[in-house]
Design a protein around this motif. Structure first.
Motif, mmCIF file in Angstrom:
data_model
loop_
_atom_site.group_PDB
_atom_site.id
_atom_site.type_symbol
_atom_site.label_atom_id
_atom_site.label_comp_id
_atom_site.label_asym_id
_atom_site.label_seq_id
_atom_site.Cartn_x
_atom_site.Cartn_y
_atom_site.Cartn_z
ATOM 1 N N ALA A 5 0.831 -1.208 0.000
ATOM 2 C CA ALA A 5 0.000 0.000 0.000
ATOM 3 C C ALA A 5 0.865 1.258 0.000
ATOM 4 O O ALA A 5 0.555 2.247 -0.685
ATOM 5 N N ASN A 6 1.962 1.230 0.755
ATOM 6 C CA ASN A 6 2.880 2.370 0.775
ATOM 7 C C ASN A 6 3.537 2.566 -0.586
ATOM 8 O O ASN A 6 3.691 3.693 -1.070
ATOM 9 N N PHE A 7 3.942 1.460 -1.210
ATOM 10 C CA PHE A 7 4.626 1.558 -2.497
ATOM 11 C C PHE A 7 3.672 2.059 -3.576
ATOM 12 O O PHE A 7 4.054 2.868 -4.428
ATOM 13 N N ILE A 8 2.438 1.600 -3.550
ATOM 14 C CA ILE A 8 1.447 2.077 -4.513
ATOM 15 C C ILE A 8 1.198 3.571 -4.316
ATOM 16 O O ILE A 8 1.062 4.326 -5.283
ATOM 17 N N SER A 9 1.143 3.998 -3.072
ATOM 18 C CA SER A 9 0.986 5.420 -2.777
ATOM 19 C C SER A 9 2.178 6.221 -3.298
ATOM 20 O O SER A 9 2.016 7.326 -3.831
ATOM 21 N N PHE A 10 3.379 5.663 -3.179
ATOM 22 C CA PHE A 10 4.586 6.285 -3.735
ATOM 23 C C PHE A 10 4.471 6.438 -5.248
ATOM 24 O O PHE A 10 4.775 7.502 -5.806
ATOM 25 N N LEU A 11 4.014 5.390 -5.923
ATOM 26 C CA LEU A 11 3.844 5.463 -7.372
ATOM 27 C C LEU A 11 2.858 6.564 -7.761
ATOM 28 O O LEU A 11 3.112 7.360 -8.675
ATOM 29 N N GLU A 12 1.751 6.603 -7.053
ATOM 30 C CA GLU A 12 0.671 7.519 -7.404
ATOM 31 C C GLU A 12 0.974 8.970 -7.033
ATOM 32 O O GLU A 12 0.757 9.892 -7.847
ATOM 33 N N SER A 63 -13.419 -6.023 -7.485
ATOM 34 C CA SER A 63 -12.907 -4.759 -8.000
ATOM 35 C C SER A 63 -13.968 -3.979 -8.778
ATOM 36 O O SER A 63 -14.901 -4.556 -9.350
ATOM 37 N N VAL A 64 -13.768 -2.659 -8.858
ATOM 38 C CA VAL A 64 -14.664 -1.812 -9.646
ATOM 39 C C VAL A 64 -14.571 -2.126 -11.130
ATOM 40 O O VAL A 64 -15.503 -1.834 -11.889
ATOM 41 N N ILE A 65 -13.476 -2.736 -11.568
ATOM 42 C CA ILE A 65 -13.332 -2.997 -13.003
ATOM 43 C C ILE A 65 -14.274 -4.102 -13.480
ATOM 44 O O ILE A 65 -14.421 -4.309 -14.687
ATOM 45 N N TYR A 66 -14.916 -4.796 -12.555
ATOM 46 C CA TYR A 66 -15.889 -5.816 -12.943
ATOM 47 C C TYR A 66 -17.287 -5.221 -13.155
ATOM 48 O O TYR A 66 -18.194 -5.927 -13.589
ATOM 49 N N GLN A 67 -17.421 -3.934 -12.857
ATOM 50 C CA GLN A 67 -18.732 -3.300 -12.936
ATOM 51 C C GLN A 67 -18.987 -2.718 -14.338
ATOM 52 O O GLN A 67 -18.068 -2.257 -15.017
ATOM 53 N N GLU A 68 -20.235 -2.706 -14.723
ATOM 54 C CA GLU A 68 -20.610 -2.232 -16.056
ATOM 55 C C GLU A 68 -20.309 -0.755 -16.252
ATOM 56 O O GLU A 68 -20.005 -0.312 -17.361
ATOM 57 N N ASN A 69 -20.372 0.027 -15.183
ATOM 58 C CA ASN A 69 -20.167 1.468 -15.310
ATOM 59 C C ASN A 69 -18.696 1.879 -15.275
ATOM 60 O O ASN A 69 -18.385 3.069 -15.308
ATOM 61 N N PHE A 70 -17.789 0.908 -15.210
ATOM 62 C CA PHE A 70 -16.358 1.252 -15.287
ATOM 63 C C PHE A 70 -16.030 1.521 -16.753
ATOM 64 O O PHE A 70 -16.145 0.643 -17.608
ATOM 65 N N ASN A 71 -15.609 2.754 -17.068
ATOM 66 C CA ASN A 71 -15.474 3.136 -18.471
ATOM 67 C C ASN A 71 -14.089 3.596 -18.885
ATOM 68 O O ASN A 71 -13.906 4.134 -19.978
ATOM 69 N N LYS A 72 -13.084 3.400 -18.056
ATOM 70 C CA LYS A 72 -11.719 3.737 -18.466
ATOM 71 C C LYS A 72 -11.185 2.634 -19.384
ATOM 72 O O LYS A 72 -11.327 1.449 -19.096
ATOM 73 N N LEU A 116 2.038 -7.258 -7.655
ATOM 74 C CA LEU A 116 1.775 -5.844 -7.384
ATOM 75 C C LEU A 116 0.974 -5.207 -8.520
ATOM 76 O O LEU A 116 0.019 -4.464 -8.266
ATOM 77 N N ALA A 117 1.354 -5.495 -9.772
ATOM 78 C CA ALA A 117 0.628 -4.935 -10.911
ATOM 79 C C ALA A 117 -0.832 -5.376 -10.879
ATOM 80 O O ALA A 117 -1.741 -4.590 -11.191
ATOM 81 N N THR A 118 -1.078 -6.630 -10.475
ATOM 82 C CA THR A 118 -2.454 -7.122 -10.365
ATOM 83 C C THR A 118 -3.197 -6.398 -9.244
ATOM 84 O O THR A 118 -4.366 -6.028 -9.392
ATOM 85 N N GLU A 119 -2.523 -6.182 -8.120
ATOM 86 C CA GLU A 119 -3.162 -5.460 -7.013
ATOM 87 C C GLU A 119 -3.552 -4.048 -7.449
ATOM 88 O O GLU A 119 -4.657 -3.575 -7.142
ATOM 89 N N ILE A 120 -2.657 -3.364 -8.171
ATOM 90 C CA ILE A 120 -2.985 -2.016 -8.653
ATOM 91 C C ILE A 120 -4.159 -2.071 -9.617
ATOM 92 O O ILE A 120 -5.088 -1.247 -9.542
ATOM 93 N N LEU A 121 -4.146 -3.036 -10.536
ATOM 94 C CA LEU A 121 -5.233 -3.182 -11.495
ATOM 95 C C LEU A 121 -6.578 -3.328 -10.798
ATOM 96 O O LEU A 121 -7.572 -2.726 -11.222
ATOM 97 N N LEU A 122 -6.617 -4.098 -9.736
ATOM 98 C CA LEU A 122 -7.882 -4.374 -9.057
ATOM 99 C C LEU A 122 -8.282 -3.283 -8.067
ATOM 100 O O LEU A 122 -9.468 -3.045 -7.857
ATOM 101 N N GLN A 123 -7.304 -2.622 -7.478
ATOM 102 C CA GLN A 123 -7.624 -1.641 -6.440
ATOM 103 C C GLN A 123 -7.553 -0.199 -6.913
ATOM 104 O O GLN A 123 -8.329 0.648 -6.446
ATOM 105 N N LYS A 124 -6.602 0.104 -7.826
ATOM 106 C CA LYS A 124 -6.468 1.474 -8.333
ATOM 107 C C LYS A 124 -6.240 1.418 -9.843
ATOM 108 O O LYS A 124 -5.190 1.832 -10.340
ATOM 109 N N PRO A 125 -7.204 0.907 -10.586
ATOM 110 C CA PRO A 125 -6.992 0.669 -12.020
ATOM 111 C C PRO A 125 -6.677 1.915 -12.818
ATOM 112 O O PRO A 125 -6.050 1.835 -13.878
ATOM 113 N N ASN A 126 -7.097 3.089 -12.340
ATOM 114 C CA ASN A 126 -6.886 4.315 -13.107
ATOM 115 C C ASN A 126 -5.430 4.781 -13.128
ATOM 116 O O ASN A 126 -5.104 5.724 -13.859
#
Length: 288
Positions: A135-142, A204-213, A170-180
């Motif tokens: 979580a810290n490393f993802i925050s560093f990236l973002e 994850s939100v990416i499984y939802q129909e309204n995810f449009n990125k 890690l890339a999978t975790e970002i995809l599922l938790q912070k896909p943007n």
């Protein structure tokens, strides 16, 4: 008898001296592939080394902007050099498969700490004492790395992350938790066995129909077999399960590509998988 010998000795050293003096002067200079930069992270409370490749023709003062490739395991003694070669090769004008891109190699400090989230498996908690701080490393990236790169270099909105093994986790975790955070995800031999495969059950939100990125995903796996986990996991099976779950999304903007490379294993897969990913993820470019 001594005089002829003395003459021979003098002739030998004179010839050797003249030979050395007549050697052509060396005309060499360093071959520079990129630059090494250091960024201080307040989030991680440490300095991090970045290896930066700028494509041929990059000029700070022109109007062209470039995609950015964020490479985990990006030290010069890890994957930086050969991955830069792949992007340079595929952007040659006579190939024109990918756009010229900036490559940011993120050198490791403690990849088990940075690339894993908290696990409920006690044996792994003991075996990997520093793990669980992704979580810290993802925050560093973002919040630190992406803004730093976007301030300093001529970037556009295209951002790709490449991760293999724990980096793939890690890339999978970002995809599922912070896909943007990224547009393209190149996930290779992901260590989805971590925490008994809990990411495979993540809602994850990416499984939802309204995810449009618009997000393009490549998942590559070799002939890898059992994972180094307390609970039995086969890495090829886990990668397939992830692929099938991602393909089940109701979103119309997610594309998922699965690539099985049976001639490669966990140690050898990265280079070939990234080459395949570039061919699959980038549409045919016709302009020359």
């Amino acid at each position: 008898m001594m005089k002829p010998i003395l003459i021979l000795i003098v002739l030998f050293f004179t010839t050797a001296s003249n030979s050395q003096n007549n050697k052509p002067k060396e005309n060499s200079k360093p071959f520079v592939l990129g630059s090494i930069e250091e960024i201080h992270s307040k989030i991680l409370s440490e300095k991090r080394i970045l290896n930066i490749y700028l494509p041929e023709g990059y000029q700070q003062n022109d109007t062209i902007t470039y995609p950015v490739i964020y490479l985990l395991d990006g030290s010069t003694d890890e994957d930086f050099i050969h991955v830069v070669g792949l992007f340079q090769f595929n952007s040659f004008s006579w190939i024109n498969r990918v756009p010229k891109s900036i490559v940011v190699g993120i050198a490791n400090v403690d990849r088990k700490r940075d690339f894993t989230y908290q696990t409920t498996i006690e044996a792994d908690q003991k075996r990997y004492a520093t793990a669980g701080k992704s979580a810290n490393f993802i925050s560093f990236l973002e919040k630190e790395l992406q803004p730093y790169i976007e301030r300093k270099y001529k970037t556009n909105d295209s951002k790709t992350i490449i991760g293999q093994s724990l980096g793939g986790l890690l890339a999978t975790e970002i995809l599922l938790q912070k896909p943007n955070l990224f547009n393209k995800y190149i996930i290779i031999s992901p260590s989805l066995w971590w925490d008994n495969g809990s990411l495979l059950r993540h809602n994850s939100v990416i499984y939802q129909e309204n995810f449009n990125k618009k997000i393009d995903i490549y998942i590559g796996v070799g002939k890898e077999g059992l994972a180094p986990s307390e609970i039995s996991h086969v890495m090829e099976v886990d990668a397939n399960l992830l692929t099938e779950k991602l393909k089940s999304t109701k979103s119309k903007t997610i594309t998922v590509n699965f690539d099985y490379l049976p001639q490669e294993d966990h140690a050898t897969i990265t280079h070939q998988a990234i080459f395949n990913a570039l061919r699959i993820l980038y549409p045919m470019r016709t302009e020359k």
